[in-house]
Design a protein around this motif. Structure first.
Motif, PDB file in Angstrom:
ATOM      1  N   LEU A 168       0.834  -1.217   0.000  1.00  0.00           N
ATOM      2  CA  LEU A 168       0.000   0.000   0.000  1.00  0.00           C
ATOM      3  C   LEU A 168       0.863   1.260   0.000  1.00  0.00           C
ATOM      4  N   LYS A 169       1.929   1.231   0.784  1.00  0.00           N
ATOM      5  CA  LYS A 169       2.839   2.389   0.866  1.00  0.00           C
ATOM      6  C   LYS A 169       3.458   2.676  -0.505  1.00  0.00           C
ATOM      7  N   LEU A 170       3.916   1.621  -1.198  1.00  0.00           N
ATOM      8  CA  LEU A 170       4.515   1.805  -2.523  1.00  0.00           C
ATOM      9  C   LEU A 170       3.473   2.291  -3.536  1.00  0.00           C
ATOM     10  N   GLU A 171       2.230   1.806  -3.414  1.00  0.00           N
ATOM     11  CA  GLU A 171       1.165   2.270  -4.316  1.00  0.00           C
ATOM     12  C   GLU A 171       0.922   3.763  -4.156  1.00  0.00           C
ATOM     13  N   SER A 172       1.082   4.256  -2.932  1.00  0.00           N
ATOM     14  CA  SER A 172       0.899   5.700  -2.696  1.00  0.00           C
ATOM     15  C   SER A 172       2.004   6.515  -3.382  1.00  0.00           C
ATOM     16  N   GLU A 173       3.096   5.825  -3.772  1.00  0.00           N
ATOM     17  CA  GLU A 173       4.189   6.478  -4.498  1.00  0.00           C
ATOM     18  C   GLU A 173       4.228   6.015  -5.961  1.00  0.00           C
ATOM     19  N   ILE A 175       4.136   3.040  -7.302  1.00  0.00           N
ATOM     20  CA  ILE A 175       4.910   1.834  -7.620  1.00  0.00           C
ATOM     21  C   ILE A 175       4.044   0.633  -7.255  1.00  0.00           C
ATOM     22  N   TYR A 176       3.805  -0.226  -8.253  1.00  0.00           N
ATOM     23  CA  TYR A 176       2.844  -1.321  -8.061  1.00  0.00           C
ATOM     24  C   TYR A 176       3.560  -2.671  -8.020  1.00  0.00           C
ATOM     25  N   THR A 177       3.104  -3.506  -7.098  1.00  0.00           N
ATOM     26  CA  THR A 177       3.742  -4.806  -6.873  1.00  0.00           C
ATOM     27  C   THR A 177       2.687  -5.900  -6.812  1.00  0.00           C
ATOM     28  N   GLU A 178       3.174  -7.143  -6.879  1.00  0.00           N
ATOM     29  CA  GLU A 178       2.271  -8.284  -6.685  1.00  0.00           C
ATOM     30  C   GLU A 178       2.926  -9.295  -5.761  1.00  0.00           C
ATOM     31  N   TYR A 183       7.005 -17.535  -1.679  1.00  0.00           N
ATOM     32  CA  TYR A 183       8.087 -16.647  -1.224  1.00  0.00           C
ATOM     33  C   TYR A 183       7.475 -15.695  -0.193  1.00  0.00           C
ATOM     34  N   PRO A 184       7.509 -16.086   1.085  1.00  0.00           N
ATOM     35  CA  PRO A 184       6.733 -15.379   2.114  1.00  0.00           C
ATOM     36  C   PRO A 184       7.075 -13.900   2.305  1.00  0.00           C
ATOM     37  N   SER A 185       8.295 -13.496   1.954  1.00  0.00           N
ATOM     38  CA  SER A 185       8.693 -12.095   2.197  1.00  0.00           C
ATOM     39  C   SER A 185       8.800 -11.270   0.920  1.00  0.00           C
ATOM     40  N   ALA A 186       8.375 -11.834  -0.223  1.00  0.00           N
ATOM     41  CA  ALA A 186       8.670 -11.191  -1.516  1.00  0.00           C
ATOM     42  C   ALA A 186       7.493 -10.435  -2.120  1.00  0.00           C
ATOM     43  N   LEU A 187       7.838  -9.309  -2.762  1.00  0.00           N
ATOM     44  CA  LEU A 187       6.923  -8.569  -3.629  1.00  0.00           C
ATOM     45  C   LEU A 187       7.629  -8.335  -4.958  1.00  0.00           C
ATOM     46  N   LYS A 188       6.917  -8.535  -6.062  1.00  0.00           N
ATOM     47  CA  LYS A 188       7.508  -8.317  -7.387  1.00  0.00           C
ATOM     48  C   LYS A 188       6.940  -7.056  -8.014  1.00  0.00           C
ATOM     49  N   LEU A 189       7.815  -6.203  -8.531  1.00  0.00           N
ATOM     50  CA  LEU A 189       7.355  -4.999  -9.230  1.00  0.00           C
ATOM     51  C   LEU A 189       6.659  -5.397 -10.534  1.00  0.00           C
ATOM     52  N   ARG A 192       9.124  -1.835 -13.961  1.00  0.00           N
ATOM     53  CA  ARG A 192      10.396  -1.370 -13.403  1.00  0.00           C
ATOM     54  C   ARG A 192      10.294   0.086 -12.944  1.00  0.00           C
ATOM     55  N   ALA A 193      10.913   0.374 -11.810  1.00  0.00           N
ATOM     56  CA  ALA A 193      10.901   1.741 -11.265  1.00  0.00           C
ATOM     57  C   ALA A 193      12.094   1.896 -10.336  1.00  0.00           C
ATOM     58  N   ASN A 194      12.474   3.140 -10.072  1.00  0.00           N
ATOM     59  CA  ASN A 194      13.588   3.394  -9.152  1.00  0.00           C
ATOM     60  C   ASN A 194      13.063   3.383  -7.722  1.00  0.00           C
ATOM     61  N   VAL A 195      13.136   2.211  -7.098  1.00  0.00           N
ATOM     62  CA  VAL A 195      12.573   2.051  -5.750  1.00  0.00           C
ATOM     63  C   VAL A 195      13.442   2.696  -4.676  1.00  0.00           C
ATOM     64  N   PHE A 196      14.695   2.997  -5.019  1.00  0.00           N
ATOM     65  CA  PHE A 196      15.611   3.546  -4.002  1.00  0.00           C
ATOM     66  C   PHE A 196      15.288   4.992  -3.633  1.00  0.00           C
ATOM     67  N   LYS A 197      14.442   5.633  -4.432  1.00  0.00           N
ATOM     68  CA  LYS A 197      14.060   7.018  -4.112  1.00  0.00           C
ATOM     69  C   LYS A 197      12.799   7.092  -3.251  1.00  0.00           C
ATOM     70  N   THR A 198      12.192   5.943  -2.980  1.00  0.00           N
ATOM     71  CA  THR A 198      10.925   5.939  -2.246  1.00  0.00           C
ATOM     72  C   THR A 198      11.143   6.189  -0.752  1.00  0.00           C
ATOM     73  N   GLU A 199      10.108   6.699  -0.140  1.00  0.00           N
ATOM     74  CA  GLU A 199      10.130   6.923   1.310  1.00  0.00           C
ATOM     75  C   GLU A 199      10.235   5.570   2.030  1.00  0.00           C
ATOM     76  N   ALA A 200       9.554   4.565   1.461  1.00  0.00           N
ATOM     77  CA  ALA A 200       9.572   3.227   2.071  1.00  0.00           C
ATOM     78  C   ALA A 200      10.996   2.677   2.147  1.00  0.00           C
ATOM     79  N   PHE A 201      11.808   2.909   1.103  1.00  0.00           N
ATOM     80  CA  PHE A 201      13.190   2.428   1.130  1.00  0.00           C
ATOM     81  C   PHE A 201      14.004   3.210   2.162  1.00  0.00           C
ATOM     82  N   LYS A 202      13.851   4.541   2.136  1.00  0.00           N
ATOM     83  CA  LYS A 202      14.619   5.372   3.075  1.00  0.00           C
ATOM     84  C   LYS A 202      14.291   5.020   4.527  1.00  0.00           C
ATOM     85  N   ASN A 203      13.067   4.545   4.755  1.00  0.00           N
ATOM     86  CA  ASN A 203      12.657   4.168   6.110  1.00  0.00           C
ATOM     87  C   ASN A 203      13.018   2.722   6.455  1.00  0.00           C
TER      88      ASN A 203
END
Length: 404
Positions: A168-173, A175-178, A183-189, A192-203
């Motif tokens: 949900l946090k990435l969708e607000s920026e 960036i969409y995942t599935e 794979y219990p901890s995985a989300l797939k984009l 493609r997007a630059n995820v390193f600029k997201t607030e979620a990554f910085k946090n």
């Protein structure tokens, strides 16, 4: 698609650095992307993806263009012209593209596509090793998959959030995942997007980590409160995953021969909210001997050929040499013999590589189990992950238990 001169110049410069100077493709691309602050995301994607594409298909394109290394600047433009022609991009009226035989290029491509070393653009010796170790059919499927662009996979940091909230946090920026089954901890984009600029990554809510790589920490069967040693920790992707599975409880000793990599791990651990990791540089045999018979779990993510991750590092196939493969097998046996001594009786060990070759994987484990010290271990299970079967990186992991 319309070609822009300054973007094409960047690609040509990058190719010459990678092919002639032996620089690593990822570092070259990072450098190129800082070249012009006015470039938008589409421009940056063009430079990165085109550079990687031509690196990936170097042997095929060079054969079609009739050029040989070391490439001069005109040769690099010929490689570029082959790439553009095969992508169906109309070549602009620039001097670099004068007399480009577009019809001949397509004919030559059709002809060479019948021969695997050209179709999959690989050195002869790697093709021979692949066929010898995996068999003709399996190797053909595997190397074809290794030439496809890898998905971007995230691993949720469960110390800070969960998959649903991260999604949900990435969708607000935008960036969409599935979700990924199994794979219990995985989300797939999904794109493609630059995820390193997201607030979620910085946090520190996630790390970028392939789905196959995420299997390794789970395979280690860690529990909160244990003493765990990650012997070839590098920049710490698996260390951080282990920390989240241990809920920050217990102790992880992250070791590596390169202090610079451990410094990166320190930064990542801080961002991830991980505080149960001790960093140890392996600068002699002392740090290993101090841990003899002390660890509940030991992970040996061994140095390897990397033939399971060529999708991410296409330049690796041009840098690899047969002698390296011989050397690395000796190193693998050595680290298994040395680092396994840190496992205490009743403790467990995982040996893992990002290679698909049995000679680096199950053969190494079998050889270790026949050594004097290896006889103290029981083989529990192993997992062979091939990219063409899983859709993700090629990997191997074996779980061993030291007898009480």
């Amino acid at each position: 698609m319309r070609l822009h001169r300054n973007l094409c110049f960047a690609v040509i410069d990058g190719l010459l650095d990678i092919f002639n100077e032996g620089e690593y493709a990822d570092k070259v691309v990072q450098k190129l992307l800082k070249r012009d602050k006015r470039w938008g995301s589409r421009d940056r994607a063009f430079v990165a993806e085109t550079t990687y594409d031509i690196v990936r298909w170097k042997r095929l394109y060079a054969e079609i263009a009739n050029v040989k290394q070391p490439f001069n600047r005109d040769d690099a433009w010929r490689l570029f012209a082959v790439w553009a022609t095969l992508k169906g991009i109309r070549l602009p009226d620039w001097k670099y593209f004068e007399n480009t035989p577009t019809r001949k290029i397509k004919g030559k491509f059709d002809e060479l596509s019948k021969i695997r070393i050209y179709r999959e653009s690989i050195p002869d010796w790697i093709d021979e090793v692949g066929v010898n170790e995996l068999g003709e059919e399996k190797w053909s499927q595997e190397i074809a998959k290794q030439n496809q662009q890898a998905d971007v996979i995230l691993r949720v940091n469960t110390l800070k959030t969960n998959k649903k909230d991260l999604k949900l946090k990435l969708e607000s920026e935008d960036i969409y995942t599935e979700y990924l089954d199994q794979y219990p901890s995985a989300l797939k984009l999904t794109k493609r997007a630059n995820v390193f600029k997201t607030e979620a990554f910085k946090n520190g809510w996630f790390e970028v980590q392939d789905a196959s790589s995420q299997l390794v920490a789970d395979f280690l069967q860690v529990k909160p409160g244990m003493k765990v040693v990650d012997t070839c920790a590098g920049a710490g992707g698996k260390t951080l995953h282990i920390a989240s599975l241990m809920e920050n409880k217990g102790q992880i000793v992250a070791m590596d021969i390169y202090e610079s990599k451990l410094k990166k791990l320190k930064v990542r651990a801080r961002r991830n909210g991980v505080h149960n990791v001790d960093l140890k540089v392996i600068d002699s045999t002392k740090p290993i001997k101090k841990l003899h018979n002390k660890a509940d779990r030991v992970l040996i993510d061994a140095p390897c050929s990397g033939l399971g991750v060529l999708r991410r590092n296409p330049d690796a196939k041009w840098k690899l040499e047969p002698e390296f493969l011989d050397r690395i097998r000796t190193v693998q046996q050595d680290v298994l013999n040395q680092y396994s001594k840190m496992v205490k009786p009743g403790g467990k060990l995982v040996y893992a590589t990002c290679s698909v070759l049995p000679s680096e994987n199950q053969n190494q484990v079998n050889a270790f189990l026949k050594t004097d010290f290896g006889k103290e271990f029981n083989f529990i299970k192993d997992k062979k992950v091939l990219a063409h079967e899983s859709g993700y990186d090629g990997f191997y992991m074996a779980l061993l238990e030291r007898k009480q």
